[in-house]
Write a protein that holds these residues in place. Structure first.
Motif, PDB file in Angstrom:
ATOM      1  N   LEU A  46      -4.321  -6.968  -6.443  1.00  0.00           N
ATOM      2  CA  LEU A  46      -2.933  -6.805  -6.007  1.00  0.00           C
ATOM      3  C   LEU A  46      -2.713  -7.467  -4.659  1.00  0.00           C
ATOM      4  CD1 LEU A  46      -0.106  -5.451  -6.380  1.00  0.00           C
ATOM      5  CD2 LEU A  46      -1.023  -3.528  -5.070  1.00  0.00           C
ATOM      6  N   THR A  95       1.681  -4.059  -0.651  1.00  0.00           N
ATOM      7  CA  THR A  95       0.268  -3.908  -1.014  1.00  0.00           C
ATOM      8  C   THR A  95      -0.376  -2.736  -0.279  1.00  0.00           C
ATOM      9  OG1 THR A  95      -0.560  -5.383   0.729  1.00  0.00           O
ATOM     10  CG2 THR A  95       0.109  -6.391  -1.348  1.00  0.00           C
ATOM     11  N   GLU A  98       0.860   0.982  -1.641  1.00  0.00           N
ATOM     12  CA  GLU A  98       0.569   1.400  -3.010  1.00  0.00           C
ATOM     13  C   GLU A  98      -0.054   2.799  -3.064  1.00  0.00           C
ATOM     14  OE1 GLU A  98      -1.745  -0.204  -7.020  1.00  0.00           O
ATOM     15  OE2 GLU A  98      -2.437  -0.817  -5.026  1.00  0.00           O
ATOM     16  N   TYR A 102       1.511   6.301  -4.841  1.00  0.00           N
ATOM     17  CA  TYR A 102       0.839   7.110  -5.860  1.00  0.00           C
ATOM     18  C   TYR A 102       0.622   8.542  -5.371  1.00  0.00           C
ATOM     19  CZ  TYR A 102      -0.195   3.280  -9.084  1.00  0.00           C
ATOM     20  OH  TYR A 102      -0.090   2.255 -10.004  1.00  0.00           O
ATOM     21  N   ASP A 112       9.539   1.589   1.609  1.00  0.00           N
ATOM     22  CA  ASP A 112       9.109   0.994   0.343  1.00  0.00           C
ATOM     23  C   ASP A 112      10.304   0.434  -0.429  1.00  0.00           C
ATOM     24  OD1 ASP A 112       6.657   2.022   1.108  1.00  0.00           O
ATOM     25  OD2 ASP A 112       6.920   3.857  -0.055  1.00  0.00           O
ATOM     26  N   TYR A 173       4.423  -3.341  -9.329  1.00  0.00           N
ATOM     27  CA  TYR A 173       3.043  -2.919  -9.575  1.00  0.00           C
ATOM     28  C   TYR A 173       2.618  -2.975 -11.046  1.00  0.00           C
ATOM     29  CZ  TYR A 173       3.463  -1.084  -4.826  1.00  0.00           C
ATOM     30  OH  TYR A 173       3.664  -0.959  -3.475  1.00  0.00           O
TER      31      TYR A 173
END
Length: 699
Positions: A46, A95, A98, A102, A112, A173
């Motif tokens: 990623l 990046t 991420e 989550y 974001d 993503y």
């Protein structure tokens, strides 16, 4: 700072002085980072893909201004620089965000959201600058479809809709999203091979290609045109771009063809058609081979190996047209200009042969394309010292800069097209479209090819070749692969060789035809039966009957068909970039040159039919060579029929005979008919040669 045009005709800034030095250093650092990551993957996939997009987004914003016009470009440079840096920063931020996303249960925080919106809008704007409005429009339509209006569409394309947060998350993503599988191809294979091509060009390999072609074919009948075919084919191993091929080799070959007596529009058409074959020529094949390897999970080295004979067949088809045209107009060979094979190799052969040999040898030995490309670059530098153009530190630096600048359009395009592919995968549009192709064609492969060719031509009017291939492959490859695999099922059914489990599955699909299954079927009856099966029966039946090797060949054939057909936008009016580039060099009418190039590039339509109906891509080399040999004779006969000439002109009767013999050579799965056709073609040729006038060289 000045304004120029890039190879696709778009506005392009050109810098001088300190600004150019800073830009060149940035390009060098981007290339060096990619090269280092190829050996030491210290970044996650990623991160590598996002950094790849970030670097090229910044370059694209600087090199391609938001507006055209010299004055506006200067005043907007600061804005474009800030815009590029903001988009790059947003990509990098995502990046590092991420894990936090989550941890919050796939929830975006305000930063974001800002970064995701900037990244997506930046991709849309940059693709507009680089490739026009078609791709941005498709991205907007795709994203809004899954977020808003899909729920209002009736029928098979109805989609319940996703939340904006889900759309944003999957766009960034997802496996097929901006930083997903297609971006991975761009950041590894494609960029490294483009750098490899830049090193070959900077080492003087381009001049060697022209000199070699002159030495081999310069004194033949139609030699200058055949020089263009050979040079463009070999240059295709370097650039993989039809427009770049046309621009680089055309400035030499087109004037040469005109001097030999070819009409300007024909000379431009030859160069455009031959240059289009550059993207079909292993080992690079543009970006398409890498995308194909990713889509099909077939090893890259397998794809380029079986692609060699079809590419050679394409170039032979163009060369046949050239020689026949020369004979039709009684054009004599050109006098020798002193170029020989020995002198060509002495001047620059090592810088082409050794790197290409190293690359192919490593691929055959099982090394990854990434490693092969890196060692190929090293081989270019080392072998250049055996030529008259050794590469020192400055030349190495310039090659890195050239490769990075040449990658800008491809990198931004491949990352951005992920937004469309992600929607196709998320909404299942690909399966729906495949079902529609199967339904419209009635299971007939030839009709399916015509439908895909039309779709390819329409898409190619607004999309670059690689983008057109990606979209079409996503939409139609499953259906086409299934139809090709069904040919094996039909053959087994007609031969009464279906296993009992397959017969049981077939009975569920056609319960009203159980009586037919109890007796021996003709091939026509078996064909009608299999084509009538619903997908939920046809798919498991293929799994039971079709061996893994045959299924792989069917999948590769489907993708290769789409890849070949996606090239037609280079040579087919009304939008034919390679042909129009050649017309400008030849000083010929653009549309007339486009028509000439379309006629010369007929191999783009003949060879895909062979992919569908013959084992030309099967990996069974004796069978592949047999199909290739008959196809060479058949293509020559078709060329002669179209032009009305072999070694001299002939009338309508012989045209019809040549056409029939050509089709007999190409007809699949009938060796006897192929042999009869080949004998007929050779007979016509012998008769034609005996009555041909003698042509001598003149100064």
């Amino acid at each position: 700072m000045t304004d120029t045009k890039d190879e696709d005709g778009g506005a392009l800034r050109s810098f001088k002085g300190p600004a150019n030095g800073i830009l060149s250093v940035a390009c060098f650092l981007i290339a060096a980072l990619h090269l280092y990551v190829a050996f030491d993957p210290f970044l996650s996939e990623l991160q590598r893909n996002a950094f790849h997009f970030a670097g090229f987004a910044a370059l694209a914003a600087i090199l391609y201004p938001a507006m055209t016009g010299a004055t506006k470009k200067r005043s907007l440079l600061a804005f474009d620089l800030c815009f590029g840096l903001i988009v790059a920063t947003a990509a990098v931020w995502l990046t590092f965000a991420e894990n936090a996303i989550y941890a919050r249960g796939v929830k975006f925080a305000t930063p974001d959201w800002i970064a995701a919106v900037i990244c997506i809008l930046g991709a849309i704007e940059l693709t507009r600058r680089l490739a026009g409005w078609i791709i941005p429009s498709l991205i907007i339509i795709a994203l809004s479809y899954v977020a808003f209006w899909g729920k209002y569409v009736g029928g098979v394309f109805a989609f319940p809709g996703l939340s904006l947060e889900t759309v944003a998350f999957r766009s960034i993503y997802g496996d097929d999203a901006m930083f997903g599988s297609i971006a991975r191809i761009s950041s590894t294979y494609v960029f490294l091979f483009i750098i490899f091509g830049a090193f070959l060009l900077r080492s003087g390999a381009g001049e060697f290609v022209i000199n070699l072609a002159r030495a081999v074919a310069g004194r033949m009948v139609g030699g200058p045109g055949i020089v263009a075919v050979i040079a463009s084919g070999l240059t295709g191993t370097i650039s993989g771009s039809a427009v770049a091929n046309t621009a680089s080799t055309g400035v030499i070959t087109i004037p040469l063809m005109k001097r030999a007596g070819f009409a300007p529009k024909f000379a431009g058409g030859v160069e455009a058609a031959a240059s289009t074959g550059g993207q079909l020529m292993p080992p690079i094949m543009g970006a398409g081979a890498f995308v194909m390897a990713s889509f099909t999970q077939i090893p890259y080295e397998t794809i380029v190996a079986v692609a060699a004979l079809p590419a050679l067949l394409y170039f032979l088809s163009v060369a046949f047209f050239v020689r026949i045209e020369a004979r039709r107009n009684n054009l004599p060979p050109m006098p020798s200009e002193g170029q020989t094979l020995g002198s060509a190799f002495k001047q620059g052969g090592a810088s082409f042969v050794i790197p290409i040999g190293t690359l192919i040898g490593m691929l055959v030995s099982g090394f990854t394309p990434t490693y092969a490309a890196v060692f190929g670059i090293i081989a270019v530098i080392a072998s250049s010292w055996l030529t008259q153009n050794p590469m020192g530190p400055r030349a190495v630096f310039e090659a890195f800069v050239m490769g990075t600048k040449g990658m800008v359009l491809t990198a931004v395009l491949l990352c951005s097209i992920g937004l469309i592919v992600n929607v196709i995968a998320t909404a299942g549009i690909g399966n729906t479209f495949s079902l529609m192709i199967t339904s419209w064609s009635g299971g007939n492969i030839l009709i399916a090819l015509v439908l895909i060719a039309l779709a390819s031509l329409i898409l190619g009017m607004g999309l670059p070749v690689t983008a057109a291939y990606i979209v079409l492959a996503t939409l139609s490859a499953p259906a086409l692969a299934g139809m090709i695999a069904d040919q094996f099922v039909i053959a087994q059914l007609a031969a009464g060789a279906l296993p009992d489990t397959a017969k049981a599955i077939l009975m569920f699909g056609v319960p009203d035809q159980i009586e037919m299954l109890s007796r021996e079927l003709t091939k026509a009856e078996a064909t009608d039966l299999i084509r009538a099966l619903p997908l939920e029966i046809a798919a498991p039946l293929r799994e039971q009957v079709v061996p893994a090797g045959v299924a792989t060949t069917a999948l590769l054939s489907a993708h290769m068909i789409i890849f070949w057909l996606s090239q037609d936008s280079n040579v087919t009016p009304p939008v034919a970039l390679a042909a129009f580039t050649a017309a400008a060099i030849a000083k010929a009418p653009a549309m007339a040159t486009g028509v000439a190039s379309w006629k010369l590039a007929k191999g783009l339509y003949i060879v895909p039919v062979l992919f569908a109906y013959t084992p030309l891509l099967s990996g069974d080399w004796p069978e592949m060579i047999r199909v290739f040999a008959f196809a060479v004779v058949g293509v020559y006969a078709l060329s002669a029929a179209i032009q009305g000439c072999m070694e001299r002109r002939f009338g309508i009767t012989m045209r019809v005979a040549s056409l029939a013999a050509g089709f007999a050579c190409l007809w699949p799965a009938t060796i006897a008919l192929n042999s009869i056709g080949a004998i007929a073609v050779l007979g016509l040729l012998v008769w034609n040669i005996k009555s041909a006038p003698q042509v001598t060289a003149t100064a």
